[in-house]
Design a protein around this motif. Structure first.
Motif, short mmCIF file in Angstrom:
data_model
loop_
_atom_site.label_atom_id
_atom_site.label_comp_id
_atom_site.label_asym_id
_atom_site.label_seq_id
_atom_site.Cartn_x
_atom_site.Cartn_y
_atom_site.Cartn_z
N THR A 187 -14.38 -81.31 18.34
CA THR A 187 -15.62 -80.55 18.23
C THR A 187 -16.29 -80.35 19.58
OG1 THR A 187 -16.82 -82.58 17.69
CG2 THR A 187 -16.03 -81.24 15.84
N PHE B 287 -15.86 -73.37 20.62
CA PHE B 287 -15.17 -72.23 20.04
C PHE B 287 -16.14 -71.10 19.70
CE2 PHE B 287 -12.00 -75.54 18.99
CZ PHE B 287 -10.84 -74.89 19.42
N LEU B 288 -15.60 -69.89 19.59
CA LEU B 288 -16.34 -68.72 19.11
C LEU B 288 -15.42 -67.89 18.25
CD1 LEU B 288 -15.46 -65.87 20.79
CD2 LEU B 288 -16.50 -67.18 22.64
N SER B 289 -16.00 -67.04 17.40
CA SER B 289 -15.20 -66.17 16.56
C SER B 289 -15.60 -64.72 16.78
CB SER B 289 -15.36 -66.53 15.08
OG SER B 289 -16.70 -66.35 14.66
N VAL C 177 -10.86 -69.19 15.31
CA VAL C 177 -11.85 -69.28 16.38
C VAL C 177 -11.10 -69.53 17.68
CG1 VAL C 177 -13.80 -70.03 14.97
CG2 VAL C 177 -12.23 -71.75 15.91
N HIS D 90 -11.08 -70.28 22.17
CA HIS D 90 -11.70 -70.74 23.41
C HIS D 90 -10.68 -70.55 24.52
CE1 HIS D 90 -12.73 -73.77 26.55
NE2 HIS D 90 -13.92 -73.23 26.37
N LEU E 151 -13.99 -70.96 9.03
CA LEU E 151 -14.44 -71.50 10.32
C LEU E 151 -15.77 -70.86 10.73
CD1 LEU E 151 -11.03 -71.68 12.23
CD2 LEU E 151 -12.14 -73.39 10.78
N PRO F 180 -19.72 -70.69 11.93
CA PRO F 180 -20.37 -71.36 13.06
C PRO F 180 -21.21 -72.56 12.65
CG PRO F 180 -21.47 -69.29 12.58
CD PRO F 180 -20.22 -69.31 11.74
N ARG G 20 -15.51 -77.20 15.69
CA ARG G 20 -16.81 -76.61 15.33
C ARG G 20 -17.04 -75.37 16.18
NH1 ARG G 20 -22.30 -77.47 16.98
NH2 ARG G 20 -21.63 -79.15 18.38
N SER G 21 -17.19 -74.25 15.52
CA SER G 21 -17.49 -73.00 16.23
C SER G 21 -18.96 -72.99 16.64
CB SER G 21 -17.20 -71.81 15.32
OG SER G 21 -17.58 -70.60 15.94
N ARG G 22 -19.22 -72.47 17.83
CA ARG G 22 -20.60 -72.44 18.34
C ARG G 22 -21.23 -71.05 18.23
NH1 ARG G 22 -20.56 -76.84 21.97
NH2 ARG G 22 -19.10 -78.35 21.08
N ARG H 285 -20.69 -66.74 16.70
CA ARG H 285 -19.98 -65.76 15.89
C ARG H 285 -20.42 -64.36 16.30
NH1 ARG H 285 -20.52 -65.31 9.29
NH2 ARG H 285 -19.41 -63.33 9.05
#
Length: 482
Positions: A61, A65-67, A79, A81, A140, A142, A172-174, A176
């Motif tokens: 985590t 990450f982003l989507s 997601v 990175h 996934l 955010p 854990r995505s940060r 979106r």
């Protein structure tokens, strides 16, 4: 590879036209025997699994990450990175892990094996898994800790992959973004480092695709907009960020296929090489359209010169789709298939990045996990190596039927009160057996439809056509050449 045309939907929630569309879609679902509903046992098992997922021990985590997804999407499979690593890059690509929720042989598993894939069309969806998993605990989204399959791919300065691993991890995505938001941040220079690096890695991967002879057909999305009782269809050209994002999925699928081929066990996505006669036919089509295609220029390089906004080019793009027929899946254990490659990608390839929406990805991913860990592939996966390709073949046929029926419905609704009118159009396809029949694109309405004529249709020409039929009940639209 060919980019499938997606029908996107934009409208107020409760306008008259939207209700009419939903009624038409309900009729299509009944006709095809498909439903977004799940029986009580499947829902009960899914809800219990979503409430108590089997989370992996590895905690990643820490990776921000982003989507990047279509607006409003809730079933988020991936997601990403990206970071610099010396002169190259490291790509972390996390994929939703359904093993946290599905036990082989349980009710959710059996239903997914029956459905095969999610069916999409306009604002309707027939999901592969119950939404409590696919749009909730397994998605996934955010700011949520989620179980994932974490792919780590190392690229050199040219964007070529040099190393790959996949393992289970919590992520854990940060952030979106939809496509417009991501593109705007990149273009304005305000994108965070990982998103900004996508604008470097994406073009590098496109260059690698060109170097190996792969190709992506520039087919635009078709989008419907509703307001009150009116319907409007429009073509939407893809943004650069969409192509860059797609290249990460292709990168992962190529890496997965490499693992499988080396390990001599897997599920590959395949497409045989184009028949030379089909390529020769395409060259004649280009000549007929007045497009320059020198003999020394490969098909993949020629496609990159096409701009679908140009009428003759649009006709050529439609003609090029003929080379991408015959795709399928090949399961193997012990001996690699005689034809393992995917001709459009110009590499071995596997589907592993959309398990929430496509059954085969879950099985293929488990194979890659076992190979990377030096473990035996689970028996429940091996037992399905022959069955899953058949399931996907049938679900793919059903998905095409569903999307085409909805598109035909929308086009008939748009044109329903305009029978007898004439429209400017471009002839994009001519029937080889009967050159008086073919297809046209309407210039102002973003509609593709069948056309007939008393004389041979002029491929690629701008013509005037008269609407002779538009019946939402039968979903039929037809034109004749003026």
């Amino acid at each position: 590879m060919p980019t499938p045309r997606v029908v996107r939907f934009r409208r107020p929630e409760d306008e008259v036209a939207a209700r009419e569309l939903r009624e038409g879609i309900a009729a299509i679902q009944a006709e095809l025997g498909v439903s977004p509903e799940f029986d009580e046992e499947v829902l009960r098992v899914a809800e219990a699994a979503a409430a108590a997922p089997r989370l992996p021990a590895l905690d990643r985590t820490d990776i921000p990450f982003l989507s990047i997804d279509p607006p409003g999407a809730m079933d988020l499979d991936q997601v990403l990175h990206i970071e610099r690593r010396g002169s190259g890059y490291r790509v972390h690509y996390a994929i939703a892990d359904l093993a946290a929720f599905i036990t082989p042989g349980d009710a959710v598993d059996r239903e997914a094996n029956r459905r095969g894939e999610t069916l999409y069309g306009a604002d309707s969806k027939i999901p592969l898994h119950p939404p409590v998993i696919s749009e909730g605990a397994g998605s996934l989204l955010p700011d949520q800790v989620r179980p994932a399959l974490l792919w780590t791919l190392t690229l050199d300065e040219t964007g070529e992959g040099t190393d790959v691993t996949v393992e289970r991890a919590r992520v854990r995505s940060r952030a979106r973004y939809d496509y417009d938001q991501a593109q705007e941040l990149i273009d304005s220079g305000q994108a965070q480092e990982s998103l900004a690096l996508l604008a470097e890695v994406g073009p590098l991967r496109l260059a690698r695709e060109a170097a190996r002879g792969g190709v992506s057909l520039p087919l635009p999305d078709q989008q419907i907009d509703m307001s009150g009782t009116s319907w409007k269809l429009e073509f939407r050209q893809l943004l650069p960020v969409e192509s860059w994002n797609a290249q990460l999925s292709l990168l992962t699928g190529i890496a997965a296929a490499s693992l499988m081929v080396q390990g001599q066990v897997g599920l590959l996505r395949t497409l045989p090489p184009a028949d030379p006669r089909d390529v020769a036919r395409l060259r004649r089509t280009a000549q007929g359209l007045g497009l320059e295609w020198p003999s020394e220029v490969a098909y993949s390089d020629f496609v990159r010169t096409l701009d679908p906004a140009e009428p003759r080019h649009a006709a050529m793009v439609v003609a090029c789709t003929r080379l991408f027929r015959g795709s399928g899946y090949a399961g193997f254990h012990g001996e690699v298939p005689a034809q393992p490659g995917h001709a459009a990608i110009a590499a071995d390839y596997a589907h592993v990045t959309a398990p929430l929406r496509r059954l085969v990805d879950r099985y293929a991913s488990e194979i890659c996990l076992a190979l990377c860990a030096g473990e035996e592939v689970p028996s429940w996966v091996l037992s399905k190596l022959e069955e899953v390709p058949d399931t996907m073949r049938e679900s793919g046929r059903r998905a095409n039927q569903y999307q085409n029926a909805i598109l035909n419905l929308m086009e008939a609704e748009v044109l329903g009160d305009r029978v007898g009118e004439s429209f400017d159009a471009v002839v994009v396809e001519v029937d080889e057996k009967d050159p008086r029949r073919g297809e046209v694109n309407l210039v102002d309405l973003a509609i593709e439809a069948k056309v007939s004529s008393e004389r041979e249709l002029p491929l690629g020409a701008e013509v005037s056509v008269r609407l002779t039929e538009a019946d939402p009940a039968t979903r039929r639209v037809g034109f004749t050449l003026d």
